[in-house]
Design a protein around this motif. Structure first.
Motif, PDB file in Angstrom:
ATOM      1  N   PHE A  77      -3.205  -1.372   9.376  1.00 26.49           N
ATOM      2  CA  PHE A  77      -2.217  -0.648   8.572  1.00 26.49           C
ATOM      3  C   PHE A  77      -0.872  -0.747   9.262  1.00 26.49           C
ATOM      4  O   PHE A  77      -0.763  -0.544  10.472  1.00 26.49           O
ATOM      5  N   GLN A  78       0.137  -1.078   8.492  1.00 27.66           N
ATOM      6  CA  GLN A  78       1.479  -1.219   9.056  1.00 27.66           C
ATOM      7  C   GLN A  78       2.444  -0.386   8.224  1.00 27.66           C
ATOM      8  O   GLN A  78       2.492  -0.501   6.995  1.00 27.66           O
ATOM      9  N   ALA A  79       3.223   0.479   8.879  1.00 30.16           N
ATOM     10  CA  ALA A  79       4.277   1.233   8.200  1.00 30.16           C
ATOM     11  C   ALA A  79       5.616   0.646   8.620  1.00 30.16           C
ATOM     12  O   ALA A  79       5.930   0.580   9.810  1.00 30.16           O
ATOM     13  N   TYR A 128       0.832  -1.203   0.000  1.00 32.55           N
ATOM     14  CA  TYR A 128       0.000   0.000   0.000  1.00 32.55           C
ATOM     15  C   TYR A 128       0.865   1.250   0.000  1.00 32.55           C
ATOM     16  O   TYR A 128       1.719   1.428   0.871  1.00 32.55           O
ATOM     17  N   SER A 129       0.658   2.119  -0.993  1.00 35.08           N
ATOM     18  CA  SER A 129       1.417   3.361  -1.076  1.00 35.08           C
ATOM     19  C   SER A 129       0.567   4.577  -0.760  1.00 35.08           C
ATOM     20  O   SER A 129       1.080   5.693  -0.664  1.00 35.08           O
ATOM     21  N   GLY A 130      -0.749   4.393  -0.615  1.00 31.46           N
ATOM     22  CA  GLY A 130      -1.631   5.510  -0.318  1.00 31.46           C
ATOM     23  C   GLY A 130      -2.147   6.231  -1.535  1.00 31.46           C
ATOM     24  O   GLY A 130      -2.969   7.141  -1.421  1.00 31.46           O
ATOM     25  N   GLY A 131      -1.665   5.850  -2.722  1.00 34.05           N
ATOM     26  CA  GLY A 131      -2.129   6.473  -3.948  1.00 34.05           C
ATOM     27  C   GLY A 131      -3.434   5.872  -4.427  1.00 34.05           C
ATOM     28  O   GLY A 131      -4.052   5.024  -3.771  1.00 34.05           O
ATOM     29  N   LEU A 132      -3.858   6.285  -5.599  1.00 36.86           N
ATOM     30  CA  LEU A 132      -5.149   5.852  -6.128  1.00 36.86           C
ATOM     31  C   LEU A 132      -5.198   4.354  -6.368  1.00 36.86           C
ATOM     32  O   LEU A 132      -6.161   3.683  -5.972  1.00 36.86           O
ATOM     33  N   ASP A 133      -4.179   3.807  -7.018  1.00 39.17           N
ATOM     34  CA  ASP A 133      -4.218   2.393  -7.387  1.00 39.17           C
ATOM     35  C   ASP A 133      -4.318   1.479  -6.159  1.00 39.17           C
ATOM     36  O   ASP A 133      -5.155   0.574  -6.111  1.00 39.17           O
ATOM     37  N   THR A 134      -3.461   1.709  -5.161  1.00 42.06           N
ATOM     38  CA  THR A 134      -3.510   0.836  -3.981  1.00 42.06           C
ATOM     39  C   THR A 134      -4.731   1.132  -3.117  1.00 42.06           C
ATOM     40  O   THR A 134      -5.223   0.250  -2.413  1.00 42.06           O
ATOM     41  N   ALA A 178       6.631  11.494   8.806  1.00 44.36           N
ATOM     42  CA  ALA A 178       5.707  10.992   9.825  1.00 44.36           C
ATOM     43  C   ALA A 178       4.271  11.447   9.568  1.00 44.36           C
ATOM     44  O   ALA A 178       3.322  10.669   9.722  1.00 44.36           O
ATOM     45  N   GLU A 179       4.092  12.697   9.180  1.00 43.57           N
ATOM     46  CA  GLU A 179       2.745  13.215   8.938  1.00 43.57           C
ATOM     47  C   GLU A 179       2.085  12.508   7.758  1.00 43.57           C
ATOM     48  O   GLU A 179       0.892  12.200   7.799  1.00 43.57           O
ATOM     49  N   GLU A 180       2.851  12.243   6.715  1.00 37.54           N
ATOM     50  CA  GLU A 180       2.298  11.541   5.548  1.00 37.54           C
ATOM     51  C   GLU A 180       1.868  10.126   5.911  1.00 37.54           C
ATOM     52  O   GLU A 180       0.835   9.638   5.435  1.00 37.54           O
ATOM     53  N   LEU A 181       2.632   9.468   6.758  1.00 35.83           N
ATOM     54  CA  LEU A 181       2.274   8.107   7.170  1.00 35.83           C
ATOM     55  C   LEU A 181       1.001   8.098   8.012  1.00 35.83           C
ATOM     56  O   LEU A 181       0.187   7.183   7.912  1.00 35.83           O
ATOM     57  N   ILE A 182       0.826   9.126   8.842  1.00 42.93           N
ATOM     58  CA  ILE A 182      -0.403   9.236   9.651  1.00 42.93           C
ATOM     59  C   ILE A 182      -1.613   9.395   8.741  1.00 42.93           C
ATOM     60  O   ILE A 182      -2.649   8.739   8.921  1.00 42.93           O
ATOM     61  N   GLU A 183      -1.499  10.269   7.749  1.00 46.63           N
ATOM     62  CA  GLU A 183      -2.601  10.465   6.799  1.00 46.63           C
ATOM     63  C   GLU A 183      -2.863   9.205   5.991  1.00 46.63           C
ATOM     64  O   GLU A 183      -4.013   8.873   5.691  1.00 46.63           O
ATOM     65  N   VAL A 235       0.169  -2.459   3.991  1.00 41.75           N
ATOM     66  CA  VAL A 235       1.521  -2.213   4.479  1.00 41.75           C
ATOM     67  C   VAL A 235       2.241  -1.232   3.576  1.00 41.75           C
ATOM     68  O   VAL A 235       2.291  -1.419   2.360  1.00 41.75           O
ATOM     69  N   CYS A 236       2.765  -0.182   4.165  1.00 39.66           N
ATOM     70  CA  CYS A 236       3.603   0.781   3.450  1.00 39.66           C
ATOM     71  C   CYS A 236       5.049   0.562   3.872  1.00 39.66           C
ATOM     72  O   CYS A 236       5.370   0.613   5.061  1.00 39.66           O
TER      73      CYS A 236
END
Length: 569
Positions: free
Chosen positions: A231-233, A181-187, A213-218, A204-205
């Motif tokens: 969700f796992q980073a 998972y990258s947080g973009g549209l496709d995933t 850190a802020e991007e991972l929270i979002e 999982v990112c």
């Protein structure tokens, strides 16, 4: 301390294990007090036990029991020797035996009965739920094993319906999916689609340097909104450096003499981390959001097939041949109202560089404009950096020592202000078509060029020649997704061995849009010999020595020309 799957060599601990279990039950006043050493040995020799050892000293133990032909499984006899209690060892053993149970009995229900609060907490963390005894095994042999417990009369009086123990049960889901998972549209589409299709999705990112850190929270908020179970980073920058980047530096790898493999290198680590995590949760499926048109599908699939061969790979975007508009429509129709405005340029940032894609890269003649690059020119002066290398690794900048990863980030911080490291890579995709991609990799280009200059001073010409040739193969294999082929370890061993004397300090001057590599200082500098100065004079041979050498050196060419009498008119 080692915690391992027990084997025949560990049978010598059977008597001590039984004594420790019995003593612990006496102290608690509850529990099944006795185990037969022969029974413990059978579990050990069948690979159905986990043992903890401090050197050769017994520290802890647990084993697997199966009932109703593997329909139910229990982790029994969890014990830690008194000398090793209070260190969290029981929790570690419990997790390993739990994962081992899921691996050996993937379709079984895993259950536990206990009066211990600590065990209940461990079970809860692993996903067990409290249940009545009626949901546990009907196998009478299991319940007969409770006869040595002091509370067995309670179990008898209730006809095995209840006792002082609490029943807990873990059930494997019929569908379990691990999603890259990258947080973009496709995933994001994949997460929602797989959840709606009945899969239990673990998103999982793998952070190889592209997210703060802020991007991972979002990203986590978005993933949970899409319905994923968890969700796992995973921070993989150190692993990314240790497994890949250091060898790209050792080899001075630039694909087609320009591209430092910024994206293809990180995809390998991301795929490996995802496969590792999928194995730990015993996922039956593993998913990614690649399309059917690019290189990433090959890299992810090849790593997954090698590291998780029992898992089915799911790729909804590729399989359904979806357009971006179709993905957005599906998400909107399912109540996901997040804006998916497509930026003019797609950016993929990581520790080893940032790729930039746009309309211009789809053509053969157009350059990317200035605004396409994420780092804009901020300095028009110059800055000198002194990069210190030890055995090929950058260990200090301007005399300040730090880890190679921190040094890469610091060089990127300095050099990006000068808009250094920009280019457009033109290459052949794994699928056999030509492609263009813009990139910005200031730290990668500066480090590789500085390292290469240091090697020119400290390695022989034959080391340099063979390294250059091997670097081309290493870069190509990495780009093509062949990282797990053992030939890569062979080439890495050569690179590693070649770095023994690649130590010293390289001076680099940063300037707007470019840099110069000014010179080196190294105790291994081969120019510092007493043999002579290039183009000036020598101290090691005479003029007659030189003429004799040249006469012999030219022999092969003279023989060929005299025999074949070729004309060059």
């Amino acid at each position: 301390m080692k915690i391992v799957i027990a084997n025949k060599s560990h049978s010598i601990y059977a008597n001590e294990i039984c004594q420790t279990i019995e003593q612990a039950a006496q102290v608690r006043g509850t529990g099944i007090a006795r185990r037969n050493p022969d029974y413990i040995i059978s579990k050990i020799e069948n690979g159905n036990a986990v043992i903890a050892l401090d050197g050769n000293t017994f520290a802890g133990f647990c084993y697997i029991e199966s009932w109703e032909h593997g329909k139910f499984v229990a982790n029994s006899g969890l014990i830690v020797h008194p000398d090793y209690r209070g260190q969290g060892l029981a929790k570690k053993i419990k997790k390993i035996i739990f994962n081992h149970s899921r691996s050996k009995y993937p379709d079984a229900k895993i259950f536990s009965i206990t009066t211990g609060l600590a065990v209940m907490k461990m079970n809860s963390e692993l996903g067990y739920k409290p249940v009545t005894f009626s949901e546990l095994t009907d196998d009478q042999m299991f319940w007969d094993g409770c006869q040595t417990c002091k509370n067995y009369d309670v179990l008898q009086r209730t006809k095995q319906a209840m006792c002082l123990c609490t029943g807990m049960l873990f059930e494997n889901k019929k569908k379990g999916s691990k999603l890259a998972y990258s947080g973009g549209l496709d995933t994001s589409y994949c997460a929602k689609y797989l959840t709606d299709s009945g899969y239990e999705v673990y998103a999982v990112c793998v952070n190889t340097g592209g997210f703060d850190a802020e991007e991972l929270i979002e990203m986590e908020k978005r993933a949970l909104q899409l319905g994923v179970k968890e969700f796992q980073a995973i921070s993989a920058m150190e692993k990314y450096y240790d497994y890949v980047i250091r060898y790209l530096i050792f080899g001075n790898v630039l694909k087609n003499n320009s591209y430092p493999l910024s994206v293809s290198a990180e995809r390998i680590i991301q795929a490996m981390e995802i496969a590792d995590y999928a194995n730990t949760i015993n996922a039956k499926y593993i998913a990614h959001g690649s399309t059917g048109a690019g290189n990433d599908q090959v890299r992810f699939d090849m790593i997954f097939q090698s590291m998780a061969p029992e898992m089915t790979i799911i790729t909804p975007i590729r399989e359904k041949r979806l357009s971006r508009q179709e993905e957005i429509a599906y998400l909107n129709d399912n109540g996901i109202d997040i804006e998916w405005n497509k930026a003019k340029y797609s950016i993929n940032a990581g520790l080893w560089g940032t790729s930039v894609g746009g309309d211009e890269t789809l053509t053969s003649d157009k350059p990317l404009p200035e605004e396409a690059y994420p780092s804009q020119l901020k300095r028009t002066d110059s800055q000198i950096l002194k990069l210190t290398f030890e055995k090929g690794e950058c260990v200090a900048i301007d005399g300040q020592f730090d880890s190679p990863v921190q040094n890469i980030e610091l060089i990127q911080k300095y050099a990006s202000k000068f808009a250094i490291g920009r280019d457009i890579h033109v290459g052949d995709t794994i699928l056999g078509i030509k492609g263009r991609v813009g990139f910005e990799a200031a730290a990668a280009i500066v480090l590789i060029k500085a390292h290469h200059l240091l090697e020119k001073h400290t390695l022989t010409k034959w080391q340099l020649q063979h390294k250059d040739s091997m670097a081309q193969w290493y870069g190509m294999h990495l780009h093509e997704g062949l990282y797990l082929d053992p030939v890569m370890r062979n080439m890495e061993a050569f690179f590693e061995d070649s770095q023994d004397h690649v130590s010293g300090t390289v001076q680099v001057t940063l300037k707007p849009y470019h840099f110069t590599v000014d010179g080196v200082e190294s105790e291994h500098d081969l120019m510092r010999s007493d043999f002579g100065t290039y183009g000036e004079y020598n101290k090691a041979w005479t003029a007659e020595d030189a003429k004799g050498f040249i006469k012999i050196y030219s022999n092969q060419s003279k023989i060929y020309q005299q025999l074949n009498k070729e004309s060059y008119d």
